[in-house]
Design a protein around this motif. Sequence first.
Motif, PDB file in Angstrom:
ATOM      1  N   CYS A  93       0.819  -1.219   0.000  1.00 16.21           N
ATOM      2  CA  CYS A  93       0.000   0.000   0.000  1.00 16.21           C
ATOM      3  C   CYS A  93       0.849   1.264   0.000  1.00 16.21           C
ATOM      4  CB  CYS A  93      -0.951   0.010   1.203  1.00 16.21           C
ATOM      5  SG  CYS A  93      -2.323  -1.169   1.012  1.00 16.21           S
ATOM      6  N   ASP A  94       2.182   1.096  -0.043  1.00 14.02           N
ATOM      7  CA  ASP A  94       3.035   2.262  -0.248  1.00 14.02           C
ATOM      8  C   ASP A  94       2.946   2.763  -1.685  1.00 14.02           C
ATOM      9  OD1 ASP A  94       3.839   2.146   2.371  1.00 14.02           O
ATOM     10  OD2 ASP A  94       5.706   1.049   1.969  1.00 14.02           O
ATOM     11  N   LEU A  95       2.347   1.934  -2.543  1.00 19.31           N
ATOM     12  CA  LEU A  95       2.051   2.379  -3.903  1.00 19.31           C
ATOM     13  C   LEU A  95       0.793   3.234  -3.811  1.00 19.31           C
ATOM     14  CD1 LEU A  95       2.676  -1.066  -5.636  1.00 19.31           C
ATOM     15  CD2 LEU A  95       4.193   0.916  -5.735  1.00 19.31           C
ATOM     16  N   LYS A  96       0.955   4.524  -3.678  1.00 14.01           N
ATOM     17  CA  LYS A  96      -0.133   5.427  -3.306  1.00 14.01           C
ATOM     18  C   LYS A  96      -1.227   5.532  -4.353  1.00 14.01           C
ATOM     19  CE  LYS A  96       1.731   6.375   0.624  1.00 14.01           C
ATOM     20  NZ  LYS A  96       1.128   5.842   1.865  1.00 14.01           N
ATOM     21  N   ASN A  97      -0.925   5.177  -5.592  1.00 11.31           N
ATOM     22  CA  ASN A  97      -1.935   5.294  -6.644  1.00 11.31           C
ATOM     23  C   ASN A  97      -2.531   3.943  -7.044  1.00 11.31           C
ATOM     24  OD1 ASN A  97      -1.700   8.161  -6.998  1.00 11.31           O
ATOM     25  ND2 ASN A  97       0.269   7.800  -8.021  1.00 11.31           N
ATOM     26  N   LEU A  98      -2.287   2.911  -6.221  1.00 12.27           N
ATOM     27  CA  LEU A  98      -2.758   1.568  -6.555  1.00 12.27           C
ATOM     28  C   LEU A  98      -4.285   1.501  -6.522  1.00 12.27           C
ATOM     29  CD1 LEU A  98      -1.688  -1.323  -7.165  1.00 12.27           C
ATOM     30  CD2 LEU A  98      -1.939  -1.812  -4.716  1.00 12.27           C
ATOM     31  N   CYS A 119      -4.546   0.973   1.482  1.00 11.24           N
ATOM     32  CA  CYS A 119      -4.558   1.265   0.047  1.00 11.24           C
ATOM     33  C   CYS A 119      -5.735   2.211  -0.209  1.00 11.24           C
ATOM     34  CB  CYS A 119      -4.684  -0.016  -0.764  1.00 11.24           C
ATOM     35  SG  CYS A 119      -3.266  -1.134  -0.630  1.00 11.24           S
ATOM     36  N   SER A 120      -5.495   3.469  -0.099  1.00 11.04           N
ATOM     37  CA  SER A 120      -6.578   4.464  -0.039  1.00 11.04           C
ATOM     38  C   SER A 120      -7.320   4.658  -1.351  1.00 11.04           C
ATOM     39  CB  SER A 120      -6.003   5.820   0.424  1.00 11.04           C
ATOM     40  OG  SER A 120      -4.980   6.240  -0.468  1.00 11.04           O
ATOM     41  N   LYS A 121      -6.744   4.186  -2.467  1.00 10.87           N
ATOM     42  CA  LYS A 121      -7.404   4.358  -3.758  1.00 10.87           C
ATOM     43  C   LYS A 121      -7.835   3.028  -4.385  1.00 10.87           C
ATOM     44  CE  LYS A 121      -5.012   8.690  -4.915  1.00 10.87           C
ATOM     45  NZ  LYS A 121      -4.187   9.386  -5.928  1.00 10.87           N
ATOM     46  N   LEU A 122      -7.766   1.943  -3.613  1.00 18.76           N
ATOM     47  CA  LEU A 122      -8.038   0.612  -4.160  1.00 18.76           C
ATOM     48  C   LEU A 122      -9.503   0.473  -4.561  1.00 18.76           C
ATOM     49  CD1 LEU A 122      -6.571  -2.056  -4.713  1.00 18.76           C
ATOM     50  CD2 LEU A 122      -7.332  -2.864  -2.468  1.00 18.76           C
ATOM     51  N   GLN A 123      -9.727   0.129  -5.827  1.00 18.54           N
ATOM     52  CA  GLN A 123     -11.085  -0.050  -6.352  1.00 18.54           C
ATOM     53  C   GLN A 123     -11.373  -1.505  -6.738  1.00 18.54           C
ATOM     54  OE1 GLN A 123     -11.528   2.627  -9.662  1.00 18.54           O
ATOM     55  NE2 GLN A 123     -11.102   4.462  -8.450  1.00 18.54           N
ATOM     56  N   TYR A 124     -10.364  -2.224  -7.193  1.00 21.57           N
ATOM     57  CA  TYR A 124     -10.537  -3.578  -7.706  1.00 21.57           C
ATOM     58  C   TYR A 124      -9.641  -4.510  -6.879  1.00 21.57           C
ATOM     59  CZ  TYR A 124     -10.741  -7.428 -11.148  1.00 21.57           C
ATOM     60  OH  TYR A 124     -10.937  -8.630 -11.781  1.00 21.57           O
ATOM     61  N   LEU A 125     -10.263  -5.481  -6.159  1.00 17.63           N
ATOM     62  CA  LEU A 125      -9.508  -6.403  -5.318  1.00 17.63           C
ATOM     63  C   LEU A 125      -9.963  -7.838  -5.622  1.00 17.63           C
ATOM     64  CD1 LEU A 125      -7.550  -7.057  -3.005  1.00 17.63           C
ATOM     65  CD2 LEU A 125      -9.446  -6.731  -1.402  1.00 17.63           C
ATOM     66  N   ILE A 149     -14.923  -6.653  -5.519  1.00 23.10           N
ATOM     67  CA  ILE A 149     -14.197  -7.509  -4.580  1.00 23.10           C
ATOM     68  C   ILE A 149     -14.583  -8.958  -4.847  1.00 23.10           C
ATOM     69  CG2 ILE A 149     -15.967  -7.171  -2.781  1.00 23.10           C
ATOM     70  CD1 ILE A 149     -13.686  -7.562  -0.735  1.00 23.10           C
ATOM     71  N   ASP A 150     -13.572  -9.789  -5.020  1.00 19.04           N
ATOM     72  CA  ASP A 150     -13.767 -11.219  -5.271  1.00 19.04           C
ATOM     73  C   ASP A 150     -12.940 -11.995  -4.251  1.00 19.04           C
ATOM     74  OD1 ASP A 150     -14.052 -13.790  -6.160  1.00 19.04           O
ATOM     75  OD2 ASP A 150     -13.628 -13.347  -8.267  1.00 19.04           O
ATOM     76  N   LEU A 151     -13.644 -12.614  -3.300  1.00 22.39           N
ATOM     77  CA  LEU A 151     -12.997 -13.426  -2.268  1.00 22.39           C
ATOM     78  C   LEU A 151     -13.394 -14.894  -2.402  1.00 22.39           C
ATOM     79  CD1 LEU A 151     -13.512 -11.065   0.815  1.00 22.39           C
ATOM     80  CD2 LEU A 151     -11.576 -11.173  -0.753  1.00 22.39           C
ATOM     81  N   GLY A 152     -13.852 -15.280  -3.588  1.00 20.50           N
ATOM     82  CA  GLY A 152     -14.345 -16.634  -3.808  1.00 20.50           C
ATOM     83  C   GLY A 152     -13.271 -17.692  -3.760  1.00 20.50           C
ATOM     84  N   ALA A 153     -13.705 -18.954  -3.604  1.00 24.12           N
ATOM     85  CA  ALA A 153     -12.828 -20.121  -3.628  1.00 24.12           C
ATOM     86  C   ALA A 153     -11.707 -20.027  -2.607  1.00 24.12           C
ATOM     87  CB  ALA A 153     -12.263 -20.329  -5.034  1.00 24.12           C
ATOM     88  N   ASN A 154     -12.077 -19.642  -1.392  1.00 21.70           N
ATOM     89  CA  ASN A 154     -11.157 -19.646  -0.269  1.00 21.70           C
ATOM     90  C   ASN A 154     -11.775 -20.480   0.855  1.00 21.70           C
ATOM     91  OD1 ASN A 154      -8.622 -17.831  -0.539  1.00 21.70           O
ATOM     92  ND2 ASN A 154     -10.251 -16.613  -1.496  1.00 21.70           N
ATOM     93  N   ASN A 155     -11.289 -20.292   2.059  1.00 23.22           N
ATOM     94  CA  ASN A 155     -11.827 -21.010   3.214  1.00 23.22           C
ATOM     95  C   ASN A 155     -12.304 -20.049   4.292  1.00 23.22           C
ATOM     96  OD1 ASN A 155     -11.375 -23.847   2.471  1.00 23.22           O
ATOM     97  ND2 ASN A 155      -9.220 -23.279   2.485  1.00 23.22           N
ATOM     98  N   PHE A 156     -12.827 -18.913   3.870  1.00 23.06           N
ATOM     99  CA  PHE A 156     -13.412 -17.987   4.832  1.00 23.06           C
ATOM    100  C   PHE A 156     -14.613 -18.656   5.512  1.00 23.06           C
ATOM    101  CE2 PHE A 156     -11.441 -14.754   1.943  1.00 23.06           C
ATOM    102  CZ  PHE A 156     -10.590 -14.201   2.889  1.00 23.06           C
TER     103      PHE A 156
END
Length: 862
Positions: A93-98, A119-125, A149-156
């Motif tokens: 998140c030091d990449l300020k424009n990510l 990550c203050s500008k994060l739109q797509y995760l 946001i896509d958190l699929g196919a994990n073990n949450f």
Amino acid sequence: MTKLPLPFLKNPLPLLILLLISIPFRVNSQSQNTEQAILLGLKQQWGDLPFIQSWNSSSSPCKWPEIECTEGSVTGIVLSNINITRKIPSTICDLKNLTTLDLSWNYIPGEFPTALYNCSKLQYLDLSGNYFVGPIPEDIYRIQTLQYIDLGANNFSGNIPKGIGNLTELRELKLYQNQFNGTWPKEIGNLAKLENLSMPYNNKFVPTALPEEFGRLRKLTYLWMTSSNLIGQIPDYFSNFPSLEHLDLARNNLVGTIPSGLFLIKSLKFVSLFANRLSGEIPSSIEASLSLESFDVSANNLNGSIPEGVGKLRNLTVLLLFENQLTGEIPKSIGQLPLIDFQVFTNKLSGTLPPELGMYSKFEAFDVSGNQLSGQLPEHLCDGGALQGLVAFSNNLSGEVPKWVGNCPTLRTVQLQGNNFSGEVPSGLWTLFSLSTLMLGDNLFSGGLPSKLASNLSRVEIRNNRFSGEIPVGISSWVQLVVFDASNNLLSGKIPVELTSLSHLVSLFLGGNQLSGELPSEIISWKLLTTLDLSRNKLSGQIPGVIGSLPHLNYLDLSHNQFSGEIPSEFSNLMLISLNLSYNQLSGKIPDQLNNLEYENSFLNNSNLCVGSPILDLPSCYTKTLDSNNNKMHSNYLAMILVLVLVVLLVTVLLSLYKLSNYRRKKHQRNLATWKLTSFQRLNFTDLNILSNLTENNIIGSGGSGKVYRIPIDHPGSFGYFAPEYAYITKVNEKIDVYSFGIVLLELVTGREPNDENMNLAEWALQHSSDGKSIIDALDDEIKEPCYLEEMTMVFKLGLKCTSRLPANRPSMREVLQILCWCSPPKAYTIKEMGSNLDVAPLLGSVSSNYKINRENVDSLV
């Protein structure tokens, strides 16, 4: 110090402009250097992965293929499926424009990375397809800028946090295939901008109905909730979603009817309600959904007919209505649709198939099986050149199979079994290049088997038809065949050895034909064969022992043929689950490994089969290799037994007459010398010989009716003594002589004297048995042979029974004779034919015809 040119000194404005222009380039250069250092640090922390070797200090990050840049600054990282196995470093998140971060389908472990909150500008995760565990944090809303946001196919696991409802900019929410075990948060209904909600394959959720709050998702275009433990009815609010295109609620427990308003959505393209418990009819309003491309309501409890209006859905390519209770005919208008996949199997549809089916389609799958359809197959099903599956089994279809079926090169499976098709199979059908499954059973097909078969064909089922002729030698070319079922046809001739060359064959069914001759003595390659059914034919000769070498054979049925000879000893090597050799002409001993109750119905109606030990309900075996001396010995044994029976009966008659004559005497002991013995045949002994030997030294046993004496006599064929204990008793009954006969039996099988070792033979035998000692140890070593042990043991037991102390417990002589006949080998019934001087065949014949001698009867007696 550098001196500026004179023009700049006189006019400083150009210099100022030059300085102002150069400032952004210096800033960008510094920014790129910083971002480069951050990314190289990430590379190092992730273990210097080989997939990102292009990341180096000699080039700009914007030139790296995994990096996205906007105006010279890093805005996106796409590292999907590159085997990242370590956690996400907080420095990312030091990449300020990510704005974009895609780390999907790696092996990233741990809990949700809360470091991404920075990550203050994060739109797509996209973190899908990793090893994340634990709950999604409640304060995930701190990434306020998220739109995807896509958190699929994990073990949450745990609950989906209510805080997700505060991600007000969210347009796509994907939480599929996790371990959530709570309920759906109604706060998702607050995501007013949400367009895509994908939550399928979360079947650990508490059974829950779709929340009413979801009705506020008016911008929803895509809803995917397959296998999400949904219950209740399909809400009516879906009709208020003006942009809905994709609705998938398959594999849940939804009940009730399909809302008619659902099909008023003009944008609707995809509807899947497969595998629920929906009832009622398909709404007729479906005709209004002109954009519909795929409609799947299969595996429910729908009834009624297929709406005629379905034919108006000119964009419909997939129509799946199978496994319901639909009735009536298939609308003719469906024949005008551009269908690719048409499956209506397992319903109650009737009538004929629309003749236009296929004219406007490029069918790939066509399945109308399990209905009540009649008539012929349509002529145009393969016109589109893409048909892979022709499935119409279990109907009332009739006529010949159209020739186009044999000319449809894309066909992979043809399943027409269970109809009324007749005539010959189109010749080209056997050799279609892509065909792997051909199922034509339970019809009226005729003709012969082809010499050549498609190289990919692995399953051929043609049972219950009228195929005739011989199995062609060319069957060796059916190289990929795994299952071949041609049972219940009219096939004739021999089974060619070439059939045994099919190395992939697993199951072979040829029962119920007219095959004849002997089986091939050689099996070339049946290494995978598990099932072999050749029953109900006219096969003859011996069963080849090589069948016993098949390593995987589990099911073997050779019943109802004319096989002869012995069961091959190699069958002992088989691990059979099912064996049937019944109704043949087999003889000899059944292999010991098959002599168990698991195969009690495997050898019926083979009259010459026998067993070594009485486990199956079959006669006991006698060796077939005895020489003439042994046969004679058996005959002598039987003759001796019969003589004993006659002698005992004779003595009984004599003593009975004697007692009758003495009954008139009041004091018979005073007048013993004047006894009169009436003989019915010439004997070389008198009453004096009997009476003079009734001494204590000649006692050989005693019972409930008196004592038994040994009396030496000189009589041809006798054994040197009689038993008449009856002189000291006052009653005569049929059980008295049985005791004497029992002593004779014990003397025969033990070789012991009747009064040996200060104990009479009956008492000694009883004590030997009561002490739990082996009967075999009591047998005479001079005549004890392994092949006769069972019979000798039975005679010993019979002797014990005959010498029971209570006469009531002794068997009758008829029962004694029955047991002795059971103990005798089959050849004993032909003494007369073997030249014996004793004419005993009629007696034994009478006994064997009046009594069913088997082990069960014998056991009940002894």
